[in-house]
Design a protein around this motif. Sequence first.
Motif, PDB file in Angstrom:
ATOM      1  N   GLY A 284      28.062  40.293  95.446  1.00  0.00           N
ATOM      2  CA  GLY A 284      27.878  40.952  96.738  1.00  0.00           C
ATOM      3  C   GLY A 284      28.894  42.053  96.968  1.00  0.00           C
ATOM      4  O   GLY A 284      28.569  43.118  97.494  1.00  0.00           O
ATOM      5  N   VAL A 285      30.133  41.810  96.572  1.00  0.00           N
ATOM      6  CA  VAL A 285      31.179  42.824  96.720  1.00  0.00           C
ATOM      7  C   VAL A 285      30.874  44.022  95.828  1.00  0.00           C
ATOM      8  O   VAL A 285      31.030  45.177  96.243  1.00  0.00           O
ATOM      9  CB  VAL A 285      32.562  42.216  96.390  1.00  0.00           C
ATOM     10  CG1 VAL A 285      33.639  43.282  96.353  1.00  0.00           C
ATOM     11  CG2 VAL A 285      32.912  41.128  97.390  1.00  0.00           C
ATOM     12  N   ALA A 286      30.415  43.770  94.606  1.00  0.00           N
ATOM     13  CA  ALA A 286      30.050  44.855  93.698  1.00  0.00           C
ATOM     14  C   ALA A 286      28.881  45.660  94.266  1.00  0.00           C
ATOM     15  O   ALA A 286      28.850  46.888  94.158  1.00  0.00           O
ATOM     16  CB  ALA A 286      29.695  44.303  92.321  1.00  0.00           C
ATOM     17  N   ALA A 287      27.921  44.977  94.893  1.00  0.00           N
ATOM     18  CA  ALA A 287      26.787  45.670  95.512  1.00  0.00           C
ATOM     19  C   ALA A 287      27.266  46.566  96.645  1.00  0.00           C
ATOM     20  O   ALA A 287      26.826  47.714  96.769  1.00  0.00           O
ATOM     21  CB  ALA A 287      25.766  44.667  96.036  1.00  0.00           C
ATOM     22  N   LEU A 288      28.183  46.073  97.459  1.00  0.00           N
ATOM     23  CA  LEU A 288      28.716  46.871  98.564  1.00  0.00           C
ATOM     24  C   LEU A 288      29.482  48.082  98.056  1.00  0.00           C
ATOM     25  O   LEU A 288      29.329  49.197  98.586  1.00  0.00           O
ATOM     26  CB  LEU A 288      29.619  46.001  99.442  1.00  0.00           C
ATOM     27  CG  LEU A 288      30.229  46.673 100.657  1.00  0.00           C
ATOM     28  CD1 LEU A 288      29.136  47.133 101.620  1.00  0.00           C
ATOM     29  CD2 LEU A 288      31.191  45.734 101.352  1.00  0.00           C
ATOM     30  N   MET A 289      30.287  47.895  97.018  1.00  0.00           N
ATOM     31  CA  MET A 289      31.039  49.020  96.456  1.00  0.00           C
ATOM     32  C   MET A 289      30.102  50.061  95.844  1.00  0.00           C
ATOM     33  O   MET A 289      30.290  51.266  96.038  1.00  0.00           O
ATOM     34  CB  MET A 289      32.038  48.508  95.420  1.00  0.00           C
ATOM     35  CG  MET A 289      33.170  47.725  96.034  1.00  0.00           C
ATOM     36  SD  MET A 289      34.282  46.897  94.870  1.00  0.00           S
ATOM     37  CE  MET A 289      34.417  47.981  93.510  1.00  0.00           C
ATOM     38  N   LEU A 290      29.093  49.612  95.111  1.00  0.00           N
ATOM     39  CA  LEU A 290      28.144  50.533  94.496  1.00  0.00           C
ATOM     40  C   LEU A 290      27.319  51.259  95.547  1.00  0.00           C
ATOM     41  O   LEU A 290      27.065  52.460  95.427  1.00  0.00           O
ATOM     42  CB  LEU A 290      27.239  49.784  93.518  1.00  0.00           C
ATOM     43  CG  LEU A 290      26.247  50.622  92.725  1.00  0.00           C
ATOM     44  CD1 LEU A 290      26.946  51.711  91.924  1.00  0.00           C
ATOM     45  CD2 LEU A 290      25.436  49.727  91.796  1.00  0.00           C
ATOM     46  N   LEU A 291      26.928  50.564  96.589  1.00  0.00           N
ATOM     47  CA  LEU A 291      26.178  51.194  97.676  1.00  0.00           C
ATOM     48  C   LEU A 291      27.018  52.258  98.365  1.00  0.00           C
ATOM     49  O   LEU A 291      26.520  53.345  98.683  1.00  0.00           O
ATOM     50  CB  LEU A 291      25.709  50.141  98.675  1.00  0.00           C
ATOM     51  CG  LEU A 291      24.856  50.642  99.828  1.00  0.00           C
ATOM     52  CD1 LEU A 291      23.544  51.222  99.301  1.00  0.00           C
ATOM     53  CD2 LEU A 291      24.586  49.523 100.798  1.00  0.00           C
ATOM     54  N   SER A 292      28.287  51.986  98.572  1.00  0.00           N
ATOM     55  CA  SER A 292      29.188  52.970  99.178  1.00  0.00           C
ATOM     56  C   SER A 292      29.341  54.197  98.288  1.00  0.00           C
ATOM     57  O   SER A 292      29.342  55.330  98.768  1.00  0.00           O
ATOM     58  CB  SER A 292      30.553  52.346  99.444  1.00  0.00           C
ATOM     59  OG  SER A 292      30.451  51.266 100.319  1.00  0.00           O
ATOM     60  N   ALA A 293      29.463  53.971  96.992  1.00  0.00           N
ATOM     61  CA  ALA A 293      29.585  55.088  96.054  1.00  0.00           C
ATOM     62  C   ALA A 293      28.306  55.921  96.029  1.00  0.00           C
ATOM     63  O   ALA A 293      28.361  57.157  95.988  1.00  0.00           O
ATOM     64  CB  ALA A 293      29.902  54.561  94.659  1.00  0.00           C
TER      65      ALA A 293
END
Length: 105
Positions: free
Chosen positions: A40-49
């Motif tokens: 979930g954290v990786a998804a949030l970081m990728l979405l932000s990028a």
Amino acid sequence: MIVAATLVALSLVAISPIFAVLAAAVGVVIVASRRPVIAGVAALMLLSALAALIVRRQLRYHLVANPSWPAAFDDLHRLGLLVVVLLLAATIVDECPDDEDEQLT
């Protein structure tokens, strides 16, 4: 292990083998740290990028707002799919630890 395996399998089927390798890297971190929430954290970081890339591209090229506007970001589509797969894998997590299961019954 289940979250990591699901992550890699969904990436392989839904996106491509190259993105399955990226998902495997995230899966290794999930298994090593025993924290499935990392998906979930990786998804949030990728979405932000991805959001930052879209804003940057819009500001740089001043794209016209018309029905073909999303086509300007077609190269980011697979990364967006990876966000979806990461979020799906993050939902597999069992919120109830093993000790609580015994107490509830």
